[in-house]
Write an enzyme that holds these catalytic residues in place. Structure first.
Site, PDB file in Angstrom:
ATOM      1  CG  ASP A  37      -2.184   0.792   1.064  1.00  0.00           C
ATOM      2  OD1 ASP A  37      -2.102   2.001   0.806  1.00  0.00           O
ATOM      3  OD2 ASP A  37      -3.273   0.202   1.179  1.00  0.00           O
ATOM      4  CG  ASP A  60       2.258   4.251  -6.977  1.00  0.00           C
ATOM      5  OD1 ASP A  60       1.177   3.760  -7.389  1.00  0.00           O
ATOM      6  OD2 ASP A  60       2.640   5.389  -7.283  1.00  0.00           O
ATOM      7  CB  VAL A  61      -1.032  -0.508  -7.886  1.00  0.00           C
ATOM      8  CG1 VAL A  61      -1.250  -1.381  -6.673  1.00  0.00           C
ATOM      9  CG2 VAL A  61      -1.985   0.674  -7.897  1.00  0.00           C
ATOM     10  CG  ASN A  87      -8.485  -4.300  -2.347  1.00  0.00           C
ATOM     11  OD1 ASN A  87      -9.711  -4.265  -2.423  1.00  0.00           O
ATOM     12  ND2 ASN A  87      -7.802  -3.533  -1.489  1.00  0.00           N
ATOM     13  CE1 TYR A 152     -13.537   3.521  -8.597  1.00  0.00           C
ATOM     14  CE2 TYR A 152     -15.802   2.916  -9.124  1.00  0.00           C
ATOM     15  CZ  TYR A 152     -14.653   2.716  -8.381  1.00  0.00           C
ATOM     16  OH  TYR A 152     -14.608   1.714  -7.430  1.00  0.00           O
ATOM     17  CE  LYS A 156     -12.621   0.029  -9.419  1.00  0.00           C
ATOM     18  NZ  LYS A 156     -11.582  -0.780  -8.763  1.00  0.00           N
ATOM     19  CB  THR A 187     -14.138   1.156   2.735  1.00  0.00           C
ATOM     20  OG1 THR A 187     -14.363   1.877   1.523  1.00  0.00           O
ATOM     21  CG2 THR A 187     -14.562  -0.287   2.571  1.00  0.00           C
ATOM     22  CB  THR A 190     -18.060   4.462   0.468  1.00  0.00           C
ATOM     23  OG1 THR A 190     -17.645   3.534   1.473  1.00  0.00           O
ATOM     24  CG2 THR A 190     -18.064   3.776  -0.870  1.00  0.00           C
TER      25      THR A 190
HETATM   26  N1  NAD Z   1     -16.018   0.833  -1.109  1.00  0.00           N
HETATM   27  C1  NAD Z   1     -16.832   0.560  -2.121  1.00  0.00           C
HETATM   28  O1  NAD Z   1     -18.039   0.821  -2.027  1.00  0.00           O
HETATM   29  C2  NAD Z   1     -16.331  -0.107  -3.367  1.00  0.00           C
HETATM   30  C3  NAD Z   1     -17.281  -0.606  -4.249  1.00  0.00           C
HETATM   31  C4  NAD Z   1     -16.846  -1.253  -5.395  1.00  0.00           C
HETATM   32  C5  NAD Z   1     -15.505  -1.430  -5.647  1.00  0.00           C
HETATM   33  N2  NAD Z   1     -14.596  -0.927  -4.764  1.00  0.00           N
HETATM   34  C6  NAD Z   1     -13.183  -1.172  -5.075  1.00  0.00           C
HETATM   35  O2  NAD Z   1     -12.640  -1.996  -4.054  1.00  0.00           O
HETATM   36  C7  NAD Z   1     -11.261  -1.705  -3.876  1.00  0.00           C
HETATM   37  C8  NAD Z   1     -10.977  -1.386  -2.414  1.00  0.00           C
HETATM   38  O3  NAD Z   1     -11.724  -0.228  -2.072  1.00  0.00           O
HETATM   39  P1  NAD Z   1     -11.967   0.273  -0.570  1.00  0.00           P
HETATM   40  O4  NAD Z   1     -13.386   0.624  -0.460  1.00  0.00           O
HETATM   41  O5  NAD Z   1     -11.363  -0.666   0.396  1.00  0.00           O
HETATM   42  O6  NAD Z   1     -11.126   1.648  -0.630  1.00  0.00           O
HETATM   43  P2  NAD Z   1     -10.229   2.388   0.480  1.00  0.00           P
HETATM   44  O7  NAD Z   1      -9.980   3.762  -0.050  1.00  0.00           O
HETATM   45  O8  NAD Z   1     -10.857   2.244   1.801  1.00  0.00           O
HETATM   46  O9  NAD Z   1      -8.872   1.555   0.448  1.00  0.00           O
HETATM   47  C9  NAD Z   1      -8.074   1.548  -0.737  1.00  0.00           C
HETATM   48  C10 NAD Z   1      -6.627   1.305  -0.386  1.00  0.00           C
HETATM   49  O10 NAD Z   1      -5.857   1.419  -1.588  1.00  0.00           O
HETATM   50  C11 NAD Z   1      -4.691   2.164  -1.310  1.00  0.00           C
HETATM   51  N3  NAD Z   1      -4.154   2.791  -2.511  1.00  0.00           N
HETATM   52  C12 NAD Z   1      -4.637   3.867  -3.183  1.00  0.00           C
HETATM   53  N4  NAD Z   1      -3.843   4.168  -4.215  1.00  0.00           N
HETATM   54  C13 NAD Z   1      -2.839   3.242  -4.218  1.00  0.00           C
HETATM   55  C14 NAD Z   1      -1.709   3.029  -5.034  1.00  0.00           C
HETATM   56  N5  NAD Z   1      -1.416   3.845  -6.076  1.00  0.00           N
HETATM   57  N6  NAD Z   1      -0.899   1.976  -4.764  1.00  0.00           N
HETATM   58  C15 NAD Z   1      -1.159   1.165  -3.696  1.00  0.00           C
HETATM   59  N7  NAD Z   1      -2.196   1.334  -2.872  1.00  0.00           N
HETATM   60  C16 NAD Z   1      -3.037   2.362  -3.136  1.00  0.00           C
HETATM   61  C17 NAD Z   1      -5.142   3.198  -0.260  1.00  0.00           C
HETATM   62  O11 NAD Z   1      -4.035   3.743   0.454  1.00  0.00           O
HETATM   63  C18 NAD Z   1      -6.076   2.357   0.601  1.00  0.00           C
HETATM   64  O12 NAD Z   1      -5.397   1.722   1.654  1.00  0.00           O
HETATM   65  C19 NAD Z   1     -10.958  -0.560  -4.844  1.00  0.00           C
HETATM   66  O13 NAD Z   1     -10.413  -1.076  -6.036  1.00  0.00           O
HETATM   67  C20 NAD Z   1     -12.313   0.046  -5.109  1.00  0.00           C
HETATM   68  O14 NAD Z   1     -12.366   0.728  -6.341  1.00  0.00           O
HETATM   69  C21 NAD Z   1     -14.975  -0.266  -3.632  1.00  0.00           C
END
Ligand code: NAD
Length: 251
Positions: A37, A60-61, A87, A152, A156, A187, A190
């Site tokens: 992360d 960093d992804v 993720n 976005y 996806k 999370t 959101t």
């Molecule tokens: N929360 C939702 O409602 C939701 C719904 C559908 C899909 N998603 C997807 O699920 C995944 C996880 O989302 P979440 O809700 O846990 O989000 P979050 O923001 O709570 O956590 C995301 C994590 O990714 C890390 N991150 C961001 N940019 C990064 C990078 N360049 N390199 C490495 N790490 C990085 C952040 O520091 C964080 O720890 C994401 O891909 C998101 O798009 C989320």
């Protein structure tokens, strides 16, 4: 016996939100887990809490060199990686008329390029060591549309498409690739867009009348990482309380 005994997993975005839930569940089922992360404090704190079968690595992804270092370190530390939870992601809302190219490109770099680089980075190790499982985080925005979400959603839908192609290409090498499509999950991602009020509104739109939590999502990742899902490849699995079951007039 854990369901993930012998698995070595990388979880990107593992410091918080759904990623942290996946890390905890993978660990509980016997995997060794690298938390990758950009959030250094949160990632290190989680690794400190969870102990020796986890390790945090700043990562960093969207950076190819960062992936090389991550996979090399994982292979040396815990053995050959055989599970990747792709993720990490970011969310930005923006109207088509107003959204800047910089934000569109940032979404593309982190969500779409990041997912691609992850698959690329682990393939060699998995191919040489008996295969593996890659789980790509798409979204309900990779299954249907939402106003203000065009940039976005593009990333996806791309992840959903890349998953199908990768499943075709990597299946013969023993690597399964599937996509996960969460609905509204409570999370930091959101919560930042409206807090409790947003959660309540979101819940009212879902057939199950609640939003999801990281604990709802993590078991699906465990299943897809485990050998229990050994014949599932190229699948897209919604985990959304039923929200994508309607044609929008359903209510
Ligand atoms: N929360 C939702 O409602 C939701 C719904 C559908 C899909 N998603 C997807 O699920 C995944 C996880 O989302 P979440 O809700 O846990 O989000 P979050 O923001 O709570 O956590 C995301 C994590 O990714 C890390 N991150 C961001 N940019 C990064 C990078 N360049 N390199 C490495 N790490 C990085 C952040 O520091 C964080 O720890 C994401 O891909 C998101 O798009 C989320």
């Amino acid at each position: 016996m854990g369901r993930l005994d012998g698995k070595v997993a990388i979880v990107t975005g593992g410091a918080q939100g759904q990623g942290a839930g996946i890390v905890r569940s993978f660990l509980a089922e016997g995997a060794k887990v690298v938390i990758a992360d950009i959030a250094k404090e949160e990632g290190q704190a989680l690794a400190d809490e969870l102990g020796a079968n986890t390790h945090f690595m700043a990562h960093d992804v969207s950076d190819e060199a960062s992936w090389t270092a991550l996979v090399e370190d994982t292979n040396t530390r815990f053995g050959p990686v055989n599970v990747l939870a792709n993720n990490a992601g970011i969310l930005r809302f923006g109207d088509i008329e107003r959204m800047g190219t910089d934000e569109v490109e940032l979404l593309w770099r982190i969500n779409q390029l990041g997912c691609f680089l992850g698959m690329q980075a682990v393939t060699r190790t998995m191919r040489k060591n008996g295969g593996g499982s890659i789980i790509n985080a798409s979204s309900v925005e990779g299954l249907a549309g939402m106003a203000g979400c065009t940039a976005y959603a593009a990333t996806k839908w791309a992840i959903r498409g890349m998953t199908k192609c990768a499943a075709m290409e990597l299946g013969p090498k023993g690597i399964r690739v599937n996509s996960v499509h969460p609905g509204m999950i409570d999370t930091p991602m959101t919560r930042v867009h409206g807090g409790d009020a947003a959660m309540e509104y979101g819940a009212s739109r879902v057939p199950l009348r609640r939003v999801g939590y990281p604990e709802d999502v993590a078991p699906l990742y465990v299943f897809l990482a485990s050998d229990e899902s050994g014949y599932i490849n190229g699948a897209e699995i919604a985990i959304d309380g039923g929200v994508t079951s309607t044609h929008a007039f359903g209510g």
